[in-house]
Write an enzyme that holds these catalytic residues in place. Structure first.
Site, mmCIF file in Angstrom:
data_model
loop_
_atom_site.group_PDB
_atom_site.id
_atom_site.type_symbol
_atom_site.label_atom_id
_atom_site.label_comp_id
_atom_site.label_asym_id
_atom_site.label_seq_id
_atom_site.Cartn_x
_atom_site.Cartn_y
_atom_site.Cartn_z
ATOM 1 N N GLY A 87 4.607 5.309 7.935
ATOM 2 C CA GLY A 87 5.453 4.173 8.547
ATOM 3 C C GLY A 87 4.676 3.637 10.071
ATOM 4 N N GLY A 88 3.423 3.854 9.979
ATOM 5 C CA GLY A 88 2.624 3.306 11.266
ATOM 6 C C GLY A 88 2.141 4.399 12.090
ATOM 7 N N ASN A 123 8.374 5.700 -1.085
ATOM 8 C CA ASN A 123 9.547 6.169 -0.459
ATOM 9 C C ASN A 123 10.441 6.860 -1.305
ATOM 10 O OD1 ASN A 123 8.425 5.069 1.985
ATOM 11 N ND2 ASN A 123 9.353 3.264 1.480
ATOM 12 N N ARG A 144 13.588 7.414 -1.443
ATOM 13 C CA ARG A 144 14.998 7.450 -0.953
ATOM 14 C C ARG A 144 15.592 5.874 -1.224
ATOM 15 N NH1 ARG A 144 11.454 6.175 3.541
ATOM 16 N NH2 ARG A 144 12.196 4.275 4.360
HETATM 17 C C1 MV4 Z 1 -2.925 -0.426 6.372
HETATM 18 C C2 MV4 Z 1 -3.348 -1.514 7.219
HETATM 19 C C3 MV4 Z 1 -4.472 -2.521 6.767
HETATM 20 N N1 MV4 Z 1 -5.414 -1.505 5.883
HETATM 21 N N2 MV4 Z 1 -3.839 0.145 5.780
HETATM 22 C C4 MV4 Z 1 1.293 0.582 8.300
HETATM 23 C C5 MV4 Z 1 2.397 1.698 8.157
HETATM 24 C C6 MV4 Z 1 1.982 2.164 6.945
HETATM 25 N N3 MV4 Z 1 2.901 1.570 6.053
HETATM 26 C C7 MV4 Z 1 0.725 1.647 6.711
HETATM 27 N N4 MV4 Z 1 0.322 0.500 7.469
HETATM 28 C C8 MV4 Z 1 -0.819 -0.214 7.214
HETATM 29 N N5 MV4 Z 1 -1.519 0.247 6.436
HETATM 30 C C9 MV4 Z 1 -5.150 -0.424 5.571
HETATM 31 N N6 MV4 Z 1 -6.148 0.153 4.850
HETATM 32 C C10 MV4 Z 1 -2.296 -2.296 7.697
HETATM 33 C C11 MV4 Z 1 -0.977 -1.535 7.867
HETATM 34 C C12 MV4 Z 1 0.020 -2.093 8.816
HETATM 35 C C13 MV4 Z 1 1.258 -2.539 8.143
HETATM 36 C C14 MV4 Z 1 1.466 -2.494 6.927
HETATM 37 C C15 MV4 Z 1 2.718 -2.832 6.385
HETATM 38 C C16 MV4 Z 1 3.784 -3.486 7.300
HETATM 39 C C17 MV4 Z 1 3.246 -3.625 8.570
HETATM 40 C C18 MV4 Z 1 2.198 -3.306 9.077
HETATM 41 C C19 MV4 Z 1 1.792 -3.311 10.554
HETATM 42 C C20 MV4 Z 1 0.716 -2.926 11.082
HETATM 43 C C21 MV4 Z 1 -0.211 -2.337 10.014
#
Ligand code: MV4
Length: 456
Positions: free
Chosen positions: A164-165, A290, A292
């Site tokens: 979740g970031g 997830n 859930r």
């Molecule tokens: C990433 C990405 C770019 N490249 N992985 C954000 C939380 C988690 N769900 C993983 N996330 C990300 N993983 C790689 N290899 C960019 C994000 C990301 C993001 C992903 C989905 C929804 C919002 C986001 C906001 C910032 C970064």
């Protein structure tokens, strides 16, 4: 079938579960903290047990008190909702040990998907596309440097206990890797007690598109199509929609098939969601799973005409899946209405609701626990309602959402209604032209606030 379900949650999701349980002829017990004594779920459940003070760790996260409430009320199942203990393997196990059916995922699946490097390795074995990167946990900074050099920058460092970031670092240049690695390990150790990191190629300007799945106790799984959740602020989803404006029939088939393959590979039981990163070339990569029910499940329910909470309860009671996949017949958008002030950096705005008008009409659904005179406690998540607009086309759904937002009066506290109203006028949103970067360049316009203020 279960006779009585204990709902180990609060707010709109507790109301959501009470509604479906009642339709199924199942009794409900809701647990509540002293801060929620006057809440709607306490009023509408068949029974209510106070399990502690406002602070979550002494109430909604208090496993012994929740189990005790199930025992004294003779519940035979526990529904955790989302958040709180919904992805806590120890809670799932403890319910099992006390003869209570956990209407969620098996402990081993919660553990496996909760560890992000293990989840990714499992998906790779299942043949699900994953982002290129390290083979599991990085053993040292030196290994991180070696892999980054091989892959090329930019890269993403991720904490295996994160998600979740949390515990994530984008690194654009080699000279920044050492500091980023050391600070990420430190942050992960402090936040999760586990500093293990893995590395991935950074996917630039991705979309967040997730696939709803369901699995029965006999190895069968199906998918219920996608939700586009790219509009997020600081990893908090704000708006979700299905179908995704970026989806094609071919991509939906490929992502749906990958999601079902993943679910069947681990023998997943219950409803779950597989989150993917999708790049501008429509390559998709596993991000997280997830285990859930999710906040945004209603938009899926609306477009495939399906009750996902009912499905959860039926699967937990041993029902078989028919195995057919489900595809959107309509278009549905959800706006999360939070008690936050969008004109003050979305800071929380708890307090008493002095006047309330809930929108309605054809194609409008509002999942909420608030009522006029209700006091929003400061102790929990700020979401107070989910406004869902469904229509034949995306344009009509947006139009309907505008009309519903104009009807939605919540007086006495600040809410994100004006933000959503502006979003529905945003040219890029209307064009479906947005990625997870969208909110970084979104500028709040006081014009929408003025309309709000004038009404007050
Ligand atoms: C990433 C990405 C770019 N490249 N992985 C954000 C939380 C988690 N769900 C993983 N996330 C990300 N993983 C790689 N290899 C960019 C994000 C990301 C993001 C992903 C989905 C929804 C919002 C986001 C906001 C910032 C970064």
């Amino acid at each position: 079938m279960f006779k009585k379900i204990l709902i180990a949650n609060r707010g709109e999701i507790a109301m959501r579960i009470i509604r479906t349980a009642r339709e199924m002829g199942i009794k409900t017990v809701v647990v509540y903290s002293t801060a929620d004594a006057t809440s709607l779920p306490v009023r509408f459940a068949d029974e209510a047990v106070c399990i502690g003070p406002a602070n979550s760790k002494d109430s909604y996260l208090n496993i012994p008190n929740i189990i005790s409430a199930a025992e004294i009320t003779n519940a035979d199942a526990v529904h955790p909702g989302y958040g709180f203990l919904s992805e806590n393997a120890n809670f799932s196990r403890t319910c099992q040990k006390h003869g209570l059916k956990f209407i969620g995922a098996l402990p081993e699946h919660i553990d496996k998907m909760g560890d992000k490097a293990t989840a990714k390795a499992t998906m790779k074995l299942a043949g699900v596309p994953v982002v290129p990167g390290s083979e599991g946990i990085l053993k040292s900074l030196e290994e991180a440097e070696k892999i980054a050099d091989e892959m090329g920058f930019p890269i993403m460092l991720k904490a295996t206990a994160g998600g979740g970031g949390k515990g994530m670092r984008a690194v654009w240049k080699k000279e920044d890797l050492t500091d980023a690695y050391n600070s990420a390990v430190m942050e992960a150790e402090n936040a999760f007690g586990n500093g293990d990191m893995y590395m991935e190629k950074l996917i630039e300007e991705p979309r967040h598109i997730e696939i709803q799945i369901a699995g029965d106790q006999y190895g069968k799984a199906c998918h219920l199509s996608e939700r586009d959740c790219s509009i997020q602020r600081r990893h908090q989803k704000l708006v979700e929609e299905t179908p995704s404006p970026f989806m094609t029939d071919e991509l939906r088939e490929k992502m749906g098939e990958a999601a079902v393959k993943a679910a069947e590979f681990i023998g997943y039981e219950g409803v779950g969601t597989i989150e993917f990163l999708v790049d501008k070339h429509r390559n998709f990569y596993f991000m997280e799973m997830n285990t859930r029910i999710q906040v945004e499940h209603p938009i899926t329910e609306q477009v495939i005409d399906y009750d996902l909470i009912r499905e959860q309860i039926k699967l937990a009671s041993g029902d078989k899946l028919s195995g057919v996949n489900h595809y959107p017949k309509l278009h549905s958008i959800e706006c999360r209405i939070n008690a936050e002030d969008p004109y003050n950096n979305f800071r929380p705005s708890p307090g008493k609701i002095t006047n309330l008008n809930i929108p309605g009409g054809h194609g409008i659904r509002v999942d909420t626990h608030i009522y006029s005179g209700y006091t929003i406690p400061p102790n929990y998540d700020s979401m107070v309602a989910k406004l869902i607009a469904t229509a034949q086309t995306r344009e009509e759904a947006i139009n309907k959402m505008r009309r519903a937002l104009d009807e939605f009066y919540i007086e006495g506290v600040k809410t994100t209604v004006p933000f959503h109203r502006q979003l529905m006028d945003d040219p890029d949103f209307i064009a479906g032209n947005y990625t997870t970067k969208f909110m970084e360049s979104f500028v709040l316009d006081e014009k929408y606030k003025m309309e709000e203020e004038e009404e007050d």
